[in-house]
Design a protein around this motif. Structure first.
Motif, mmCIF file in Angstrom:
data_model
loop_
_atom_site.group_PDB
_atom_site.id
_atom_site.type_symbol
_atom_site.label_atom_id
_atom_site.label_comp_id
_atom_site.label_asym_id
_atom_site.label_seq_id
_atom_site.Cartn_x
_atom_site.Cartn_y
_atom_site.Cartn_z
ATOM 1 N N PRO A 254 -5.557 4.589 7.724
ATOM 2 C CA PRO A 254 -4.504 4.741 6.705
ATOM 3 C C PRO A 254 -3.249 5.421 7.234
ATOM 4 O O PRO A 254 -2.273 5.549 6.499
ATOM 5 N N TYR B 74 0.831 -1.201 0.000
ATOM 6 C CA TYR B 74 0.000 0.000 0.000
ATOM 7 C C TYR B 74 0.871 1.259 0.000
ATOM 8 O O TYR B 74 0.572 2.243 -0.690
ATOM 9 N N GLN C 297 -1.247 6.403 -5.660
ATOM 10 C CA GLN C 297 -2.558 5.818 -5.386
ATOM 11 C C GLN C 297 -2.924 6.064 -3.923
ATOM 12 O O GLN C 297 -2.475 5.356 -3.025
ATOM 13 N N GLY D 223 -12.740 6.401 4.765
ATOM 14 C CA GLY D 223 -12.514 5.034 4.306
ATOM 15 C C GLY D 223 -13.531 4.056 4.853
ATOM 16 O O GLY D 223 -14.045 3.201 4.127
ATOM 17 N N THR E 215 -5.049 6.346 -0.442
ATOM 18 C CA THR E 215 -5.946 5.414 0.235
ATOM 19 C C THR E 215 -6.524 6.085 1.471
ATOM 20 O O THR E 215 -5.883 6.927 2.109
#
Length: 652
Positions: free
Chosen positions: A70, A42, A51, A229, A53
């Motif tokens: 995160p 990640y 990317q 999230g 998150t």
């Protein structure tokens, strides 16, 4: 005039040198753990591919929190901004562990004096659980520095009345919880600090309320990414059903907790006991037979008595602190160290309450805050005892030395044990072993791309889909593609050739290229990895009709099918489908369907398989898919086999 360093600087330097010496060298000593590679993958996606998150990489054990915050992904991504080497990420965790020790040292020195700070700092610096938690990348490991910051800012803010510290204290609490939700057990002690501040600073209560409200705003704001999230992953999270599930978790049942298990948990966290039987107690990587491994210098059995003694002394120190607090409250006396002592002592025992009443299984890393309360209390008690007379001072110095040497030896023996017994599985080897193999393959590349195959089932935790994360992390920074070919999909070979690597148990390389080369050795003497240099796509004899295929709409063209024998009724047929990519990433995943039909179109065999993960397509590549096709038992022996090849999008 001669300038001499102050004693305080030398003491702090000694603590930091010991802490760094045990945490920072040999960052490749432990093997990559499953949660670690998920978190690092990640972080790579964020740091190198942008990317973003809103959720962490790993699931939690709490059903109403499907994933971690995160925050740890953001922290793990920082080292990747400088280097793709995963060892730098471990050094970053180690540096944060050293910083946590420094913060506790500074806190103890402020409230209990230089001697207590030195004793507490050294004990924390050498403490094996904290060394373990500073040696690899894992969600709970990042919490150390925030727990230490929570202690310091709580005392500065609510015991000393400093407004900025009151605000920052709530941020530290939030970050500790986001590193691991189990650290929510710190919250009741924050309420204790608020009460302390309210009673001690009567004339400044309005300012305290304002600062605390500001802290709540900071606390809430810092949770926004995680909240986004969680709601995105589960839109019904705030529904009555989800709230009911949360209540069910809190009120649920688990295995019965006995007093002996509570005592053992406390001893493990404060004295590093039982490590001969379970050297991986805190990292999850150890072997139960570690002390019997050939060539080991694992601590002898009698050192376990030292660890048990340390745990017992820690319990005595906590009891001593609570007794003194009770006497001072009864006598009406007050000192600057009263509240700090109460906070550390409460922190040293309160997590055990969570261990007893928690509805889910509690393991050692849930109770990490306990160590930051109990061990400093032992250091403070030893420092006070040393101040009584010369004899007591000498005894405390000798005792502290024995504890430091024993804990240091345990940490070094644990690290060495991973080198002696770590190579028991191809993905249980130390990180250095994987990186060394990748480096060897890269040296043989000569400008070619590296194609890494995940096809073997090493054990329940090392399935091919999990191996992808291992290889992504180990091969980051090299021109490499990781291909999962179990279940089958194609293996891409660029026009200029490739270095193809796999585990020894993989079938693709020996089936297509022969034995190849070997890298790495398991403890039992078996090779770990197989690799081969393919200067160009290999030639094939295409024996199955038709011999020519049209271009598919997605840019793929089948070149032919290679088989070693004619199809036989009722037997499996091994075949190799060779195709070429004439256009780049098609933006979707496609599968092949290969069917055997006779001249009348009657089907007597079919197999399907993924062509290639969409992100792995490269124009100009030749792809090789190996399939096993079951041939129908009623296939007429005189039928002339014809292959039909279809390609279809998996989402259609």
């Amino acid at each position: 005039m001669t300038l001499r360093p102050r004693a305080v600087d030398l003491s702090l330097a000694a603590v930091l040198v010991l802490a760094a010496a045990l945490r920072l060298p040999y960052p490749g000593k432990y093997h990559l753990v499953r949660d670690e590679v998920g978190l690092l993958d990640y972080a790579l996606a964020l740091a190198h591919r942008g990317q973003w998150t809103w959720l962490g990489a790993n699931q939690t054990t709490w059903s109403f929190l499907p994933r971690h915050s995160p925050l740890t992904v953001y922290l793990a991504a920082i080292p990747y901004l400088f280097s793709p080497d995963p060892r730098l990420g471990r050094l970053w965790v180690g540096a944060l562990g050293v910083a946590a020790v420094a913060i506790i040292y500074w806190t103890v020195r402020r409230y209990f004096g230089q001697r207590a700070a030195l004793a507490a700092g050294l004990l924390l610096a050498a403490h094996t659980p904290l060394v373990d938690w500073s040696s690899f990348v894992w969600n709970p490991n990042y919490a150390q520095v925030f727990i230490a910051g929570w202690i310091l800012t709580g005392l500065l803010g609510y015991a000393d009345g400093k407004r900025r510290a009151q605000v920052i204290h709530w941020l530290m609490l939030s970050l500790a919880i986001q590193a691991h939700p189990g650290n929510v057990l710190l919250a009741p002690l924050t309420l204790f600090l608020i009460i302390v501040g309210w009673l001690r600073h009567k004339l400044e209560r309005t300012a305290l309320v304002r600062a605390t409200l500001a802290g709540w705003l900071v606390f809430a704001a810092s949770l926004i990414p995680w909240g986004i999230g969680l709601v995105t992953a589960n839109p019904a999270m705030l529904s009555a059903q989800s709230v009911g599930q949360a209540a069910s978790d809190v009120a649920g049942s688990k295995e019965e907790i006995h007093l002996s298990s509570v005592i053992a948990t406390f001893a493990n966290l404060t004295g590093s006991t039982a490590r001969r039987e379970y050297p991986g107690l805190f990292t999850g990587n150890g072997l139960a037979e570690a002390s019997e491994a050939a060539g080991n210098w694992w601590p002898p059995q009698w050192i376990e008595l030292v660890f048990q003694t340390q745990a017992a002394l820690t319990f005595v120190a906590l009891t001593f602190v609570f007794a003194r607090l009770a006497l001072r409250r009864h006598s009406g006396r007050s000192e600057e160290s009263l509240i700090p002592a109460a906070l550390l002592a409460l922190l040293g025992v309160w997590p055990l309450a969570a261990f007893v009443v928690s509805p889910v299984k509690i393991t050692s890393f849930y109770l990490m805050p306990l160590t930051f309360g109990a061990v400093p209390c032992l250091g403070i008690a030893l420092a006070e005892a040393a101040g009584r007379n010369v004899g007591a001072k000498r005894f405390v110095i000798a005792l502290t030395g024995i504890l430091l040497v024993s804990q240091t030896w345990l940490s070094l023996a644990t690290a060495r044990e991973h080198y002696l017994t770590g190579n028991v599985g191809r993905f249980d080897a130390p990180l250095d072993t994987l990186l060394s193999a990748v480096k060897e393959w890269n040296a043989a590349r000569d400008g070619r791309e590296m194609i890494i195959l995940a096809e073997t089932v090493e054990n329940q935790k090392r399935q091919p889909v999990d191996q992808i994360y291992f290889w992504r992390v180990a091969a980051e920074g090299y021109p490499a593609r990781v291909v999962q070919i179990s279940p089958p999909q194609g293996v891409p070979i660029p026009s200029g050739g490739a270095v193809i690597v796999s585990t020894v148990g993989g079938e693709f390389i020996p089936a297509i290229f022969g034995a190849g080369n070997f890298t790495g050795i398991l403890r039992n003497g078996e090779p770990m990895f197989r690799w081969v240099v393919a200067p160009e796509p290999p030639p094939f004899s295409f024996d199955l009709f038709p011999r020519t295929f049209s271009l598919f709409a997605n840019g793929a063209r089948v070149l032919g099918i290679d088989v070693l024998r004619e199809p036989k009724a009722g037997e499996d047929l091994s075949l190799t489908l060779v195709w070429k990519i004439e256009r780049g990433d098609p933006g979707a995943e496609y599968s092949f369907s290969i069917r055997l039909v006779d001249e009348y179109g009657n089907r007597f065999g079919q197999t399907d398989g993924l062509s290639l993960n969409a992100g792995l397509w490269r124009a100009g590549d030749t792809e090789i898919n190996r399939f096993t096709l079951p041939v129908s038992a009623d296939n007429p022996n005189n039928s002339k086999p014809v292959a039909q090849v279809l390609m279809y999008a998996n989402d259609s």
